[in-house]
Write a protein that holds these residues in place. Structure first.
Motif, short mmCIF file in Angstrom:
data_model
loop_
_atom_site.label_atom_id
_atom_site.label_comp_id
_atom_site.label_asym_id
_atom_site.label_seq_id
_atom_site.Cartn_x
_atom_site.Cartn_y
_atom_site.Cartn_z
N PHE A 28 0.83 -1.21 0.00
CA PHE A 28 0.00 0.00 0.00
C PHE A 28 0.86 1.26 0.00
CE2 PHE A 28 -3.73 -2.52 1.55
CZ PHE A 28 -4.64 -2.05 0.63
N GLN A 31 2.20 2.09 -3.34
CA GLN A 31 1.11 2.64 -4.16
C GLN A 31 0.86 4.10 -3.83
OE1 GLN A 31 -2.44 0.19 -4.14
NE2 GLN A 31 -3.76 1.97 -4.28
N GLY A 56 -8.55 1.12 -6.32
CA GLY A 56 -8.55 0.84 -4.88
C GLY A 56 -9.95 0.82 -4.29
N CYS A 92 -0.76 -9.79 -5.23
CA CYS A 92 -0.01 -8.56 -4.95
C CYS A 92 1.42 -8.66 -5.49
CB CYS A 92 0.04 -8.31 -3.45
SG CYS A 92 -1.52 -7.77 -2.73
N ASP A 116 -4.71 -3.94 -6.26
CA ASP A 116 -5.70 -3.64 -5.23
C ASP A 116 -6.64 -4.81 -4.98
OD1 ASP A 116 -5.04 -1.10 -4.25
OD2 ASP A 116 -5.81 -0.14 -6.04
N ASN A 119 -4.64 -6.96 -2.59
CA ASN A 119 -4.61 -6.34 -1.27
C ASN A 119 -5.95 -6.50 -0.55
OD1 ASN A 119 -1.95 -5.40 -1.24
ND2 ASN A 119 -2.48 -3.51 -2.30
N ASN A 120 -7.03 -6.33 -1.28
CA ASN A 120 -8.35 -6.40 -0.66
C ASN A 120 -8.78 -7.81 -0.32
OD1 ASN A 120 -9.50 -3.63 -0.40
ND2 ASN A 120 -9.01 -3.55 -2.57
#
Length: 442
Positions: A28, A31, A56, A92, A116, A119-120
């Motif tokens: 993150f 980013q 995102g 990721c 994203d 990541n989520n």
């Protein structure tokens, strides 16, 4: 599992279970620090950059509630949450490896969607894993340790390109104009994303479910219909204190999105007198913004640890009000400051705000939701983050020129004002008082 079945963990074990959060947040941080400049290097205008960050909030809005609900009802040999950690980490790593090799704006924007999404997939099961694993009286330590790792990871990710200037000429650019120091930082991020998750799940595995809990999950198997029905029911039955957090979350996350997107452009004007994104001055402004970001994230790392006893004594609500107020005042002051030492001092305020956002809000949330629904409510709570981000992405291109004069410095002033409004809104939340007033503490 029942509250009584959660063993008390040592601080070392709490730290080890959150090491994976370091890798996730390093991603993150890369980013936040680099996507705006990367888009600019590839030809994007300042006004349109928020639209290119849509990945995102959109993936967060679509993925996290689904994954949170699914992880509550997953039965696997690895546990409920771990399969999602691993899948997300692989996605990721792949996206981080490819991102700085983007040859066109569409390629970078597409890879951000993949990054994203990964990541989520990982994020809310990870937060639910901490709530699952810790008894209520240790949750503040667990979530504030996550906040500390967020600060440490973001410090490292923001500072990495500047550190690499000691071994690589900062003026060396890739074929698309992306500096080589940025390319190396993303490669390191790809390695950390997967390796740290593996460390945490091996060192502090999930607790086994009881026979009754397994039977309850099996009685309502993991299907699309059941998942969507569970999300609808959870939203309808959302605890009142969780709803009260919505306004504060709107203000603080809109503000942070503005800050991340426009800090480099604001510094390019205020410190270097340049608006040319192809210039050496702009690249210097990017490095300066990353160095300041490293400072505020280092402050967040320290504050996340030092705030643990303060939150235990005063409660998360009062502490969070002070944190957001400090961040708001600092953001308003940044555009009027042309001295790096003074800017570095202002980062203390932003660091306090960031530490509070990553820790205090989750302490207040955990106090208000039923343990059996940790996963789904953590996922739904992420909507309180991604919807403000989505609103920012869609509205900033509309107001950037007519209301903010096309000047990134004015965007930072707007962000500071929203942080102050978020502090005022936090005062209206009914949970987060001193622990002896919270029913979850014991």
């Amino acid at each position: 599992m029942s509250t009584g079945s959660r063993p008390h963990l040592s601080l070392l074990r709490i730290i080890e279970m959150n090491v994976g959060f370091f890798g996730l947040q390093f991603s993150f941080g890369l980013q936040q620090a680099n996507m705006g400049p990367i888009y600019a290097y590839l030809g994007a205008s300042e006004a349109m950059i928020p639209l290119l960050w849509l990945a995102g909030p959109m993936t967060g809005l679509l993925v996290q509630p689904l994954i949170g609900a699914m992880s509550d009802r997953t039965l696997s040999p690895l546990g409920r949450r771990t399969p999602y950690f691993l899948v997300g980490a692989v996605l990721c790593s792949a996206a981080l490896f490819a991102m700085p090799r983007s040859s066109a704006l569409w390629m970078a924007a597409s890879l951000l969607w993949l990054l994203d999404a990964g990541n989520n997939v990982t994020m809310e099961p990870y937060r639910a894993y901490v709530a699952d694993r810790l008894p209520p009286h240790q949750r503040s330590a667990g979530f504030l340790t996550q906040s500390a790792f967020t600060g440490l990871a973001h410090t490292a990710s923001y500072l990495a390109p500047s550190l690499f200037t000691g071994i690589i000429d900062r003026h060396l650019l890739g074929p698309s104009g992306i500096p080589d120091i940025v390319r190396l930082a993303f490669l390191i991020g790809a390695v950390l994303s997967l390796s740290t998750i593996l460390y945490s799940v091996l060192r502090v595995p999930e607790l086994p479910l009881s026979a009754g809990e397994r039977a309850a999950i099996a009685a309502r198997p993991l299907t699309a219909r059941n998942t969507l029905a569970e999300i609808r029911a959870a939203i309808a039955e959302m605890p009142g204190p969780m709803r009260q957090l919505a306004l504060a979350m709107l203000c603080q996350w809109y503000a942070m999105m503005v800050y991340w997107q426009y800090i480099a452009f604001a510094l390019s004007r205020s410190l270097y007198g340049s608006v040319d994104t192809a210039s050496e001055n702009f690249r210097d402004a990017v490095l300066t913004g990353q160095q300041l970001g490293a400072i505020y994230n280092a402050v967040a790392f320290v504050c996340a640890l030092t705030l643990i006893p303060v939150v235990r004594r005063l409660g998360a609500r009062k502490v969070h009000v002070a944190c957001l107020a400090a961040a708001g005042a600092a953001m308003i002051a940044v555009p009027f400051t042309a001295s790096f030492p003074v800017l570095a001092l202002l980062m203390v305020g932003i660091g306090l705000g960031w530490a509070g956002m990553m820790g205090n809000t989750y302490v207040m949330l955990a106090d208000s939701i039923p343990p059996a629904r940790n996963g789904i409510y953590m996922g739904i709570f992420n909507m309180f983050i991604v919807i403000p981000m989505l609103l920012e992405n869609l509205t900033m291109p509309l107001i950037y020129t007519p209301l903010l004069g096309g000047d990134a410095r004015n965007a930072l002033i707007l962000a500071g004002m929203l942080m102050l409004l978020g502090a005022a809104a936090t005062r209206l939340v009914s949970v987060g008082g001193p622990p002896n007033r919270n029913s979850g503490a014991n």
